[in-house]
Scaffold this motif. Sequence first.
Motif, PDB file in Angstrom:
ATOM      1  N   ALA A 433       6.906   4.998   4.617  1.00 42.21           N
ATOM      2  CA  ALA A 433       7.731   5.455   3.882  1.00 42.21           C
ATOM      3  C   ALA A 433       8.198   5.817   2.738  1.00 42.21           C
ATOM      4  CB  ALA A 433       9.550   5.670   5.459  1.00 42.21           C
ATOM      5  N   ASP A 442       4.588  11.864   6.491  1.00 44.57           N
ATOM      6  CA  ASP A 442       4.258  10.993   9.099  1.00 44.57           C
ATOM      7  C   ASP A 442       4.957  10.461   8.612  1.00 44.57           C
ATOM      8  OD1 ASP A 442       3.355  10.256  11.418  1.00 44.57           O
ATOM      9  OD2 ASP A 442       1.196  11.655  11.220  1.00 44.57           O
ATOM     10  N   GLU A 443       6.141  11.020   9.264  1.00 42.59           N
ATOM     11  CA  GLU A 443       7.141   9.797   9.644  1.00 42.59           C
ATOM     12  C   GLU A 443       6.795   8.525  10.620  1.00 42.59           C
ATOM     13  OE1 GLU A 443      11.030  10.880  10.498  1.00 42.59           O
ATOM     14  OE2 GLU A 443      10.704  12.094   8.732  1.00 42.59           O
ATOM     15  N   ALA A 446       4.311   6.155   9.160  1.00 43.18           N
ATOM     16  CA  ALA A 446       5.205   5.675   8.547  1.00 43.18           C
ATOM     17  C   ALA A 446       5.905   4.182   8.963  1.00 43.18           C
ATOM     18  CB  ALA A 446       6.295   5.950   7.688  1.00 43.18           C
ATOM     19  N   ASP A 447       6.264   4.328  10.537  1.00 43.71           N
ATOM     20  CA  ASP A 447       7.420   4.139  11.204  1.00 43.71           C
ATOM     21  C   ASP A 447       6.926   2.490  11.584  1.00 43.71           C
ATOM     22  OD1 ASP A 447      10.045   5.310  10.711  1.00 43.71           O
ATOM     23  OD2 ASP A 447       9.440   5.779  12.672  1.00 43.71           O
TER      24      ASP A 447
END
Length: 513
Positions: A433, A442-443, A446-447
């Motif tokens: 992130a 794109d969260e 990233a997670d």
Amino acid sequence: MRIRPPVPIGHCLIGLLALCALPFHASAGPEDDTLVVAFSKPLTTVDRLYSIQREGLILSRLTDDGLFFVDPDTLEFVPLAASSYEWVSDTELDVTVRDDVVFHDGSPLTAEDVVYTFEWVINEASDTSRGPVIRSWLESVEKLAPGKVRFNLKLPYPMALRDMAISIPLRKQGAYDEAGGETDEQPLNGIGPYRVTAFSAGREIVLERFEDYYQASPKANPAVENMVFRVIPDQGTQQAELLSGGIDIMMDVPPDVADNVSHLPGVKRLEGNDIRIGYITLDAAGYVDPDSPFTKLKVRQAINHAINREEITKYLMRGSAEVVHFACHPRQFGCNADGPRYPYNPEKAKQLLAEAGYPDGFSFKLWAYREKIIAEAVVSNLKAIGLDVDLRFVKLNVFSKVRNSKDMQAFFASYGSGGTADASASTGVHFAANSARNYSGDEALADTVIAAEQTIDADQRKRLYRQALNRIAEQAYWAPMFSYSQNFLLTPELEFSVPKDGVPRFWQASWRQ
């Protein structure tokens, strides 16, 4: 403990040109058992704790050891100055230190030295090059018993062994106290198979074999007695020196140069794989323009189909380079994706552009800083499907500044992962992130990447990286292109193994009998 950071690099570079112009007197070759290697870039310090350069990593594998190292055959992280280790919990790592290791000054390596080294690194005032990275996961280190230490992590971090192997050479307790951290004012006191006998910033580094190096090490008993690393920025000069016997080996030789020079008498060519990969990043998040065509999936898919990876790899990269389909090198742990691939299909690319609302194409800038011929080939491919592409070929410092400002719609770049055979060093670096390289926005991706970096369960990490890599491919955030091929030119008298990860290990070198 007095702490003062090293002299700034700029100060060390004063007079560099004058130093390079001085005559060189050492001879290369087996006659005096001296291996002379050409460095293209200068080192301002021989202390790995204060250098992130690839040249510094190459040197430190000779002069230093860490608790762990990268096995040259498997590319796994295994004990070196450590005799064993145990994950007591997800955030507690116990390491037993070997009892037969001595520093170059003859003093034995102890648990106190290990504690001192890591406390120095995580102390912000020491200003070590990798301090911020190590501080992000290491809370503290403590001596448990003679020869045994415990690392207390802030969070589960499976790449702890990697960081210890690549970034943290061990230092004697109090090593930086007297000089206040100014490493150029004192000789390097490492525990590696070679010790530094002379160092001229920007000119040369002289090493000699350390005869008291511990025999249990896989690096024990190197065949070559002396090594000299000469700074020769110009490749033409390197070629002349190789042909005249002034150096024994050139690294990172471009394919066309290797083709030409290797046919000359007295020159041998070696080539092999490298973990470095080339790729194109697309501004899917719309950082440059929220209405950018690159925010549309079909446009990004069209870009992927338009690039003739196979021909670029075969005719321009050549050697052992291979087409890459995902955001990692196939040799890296976790690079086991099974998502969509994008074969070269310009007609399909045109169809996707039309479906996305761009039947007549659109204009944009493609940024690049290296391999201009590759960037030009990509531009040619994209123009063939109707796109108006302006190639902005700039210096690396300009490229990095613009990229980090999130002001590029598309850019061609490469990444060597620091020679790390793990997807965290490629996928993680580019899609975390907080990464300046991440243009996906794109969260959820990233997670997933962070989750993979915060579990020590190998199977879970593989599953998470597969999920992340498949997502990247499905959304065409990247256009992965190829792996790199390494070329070395050397004297036929030298035996040398081409590394699998792009980082030469000169302790393996020997003279042909």
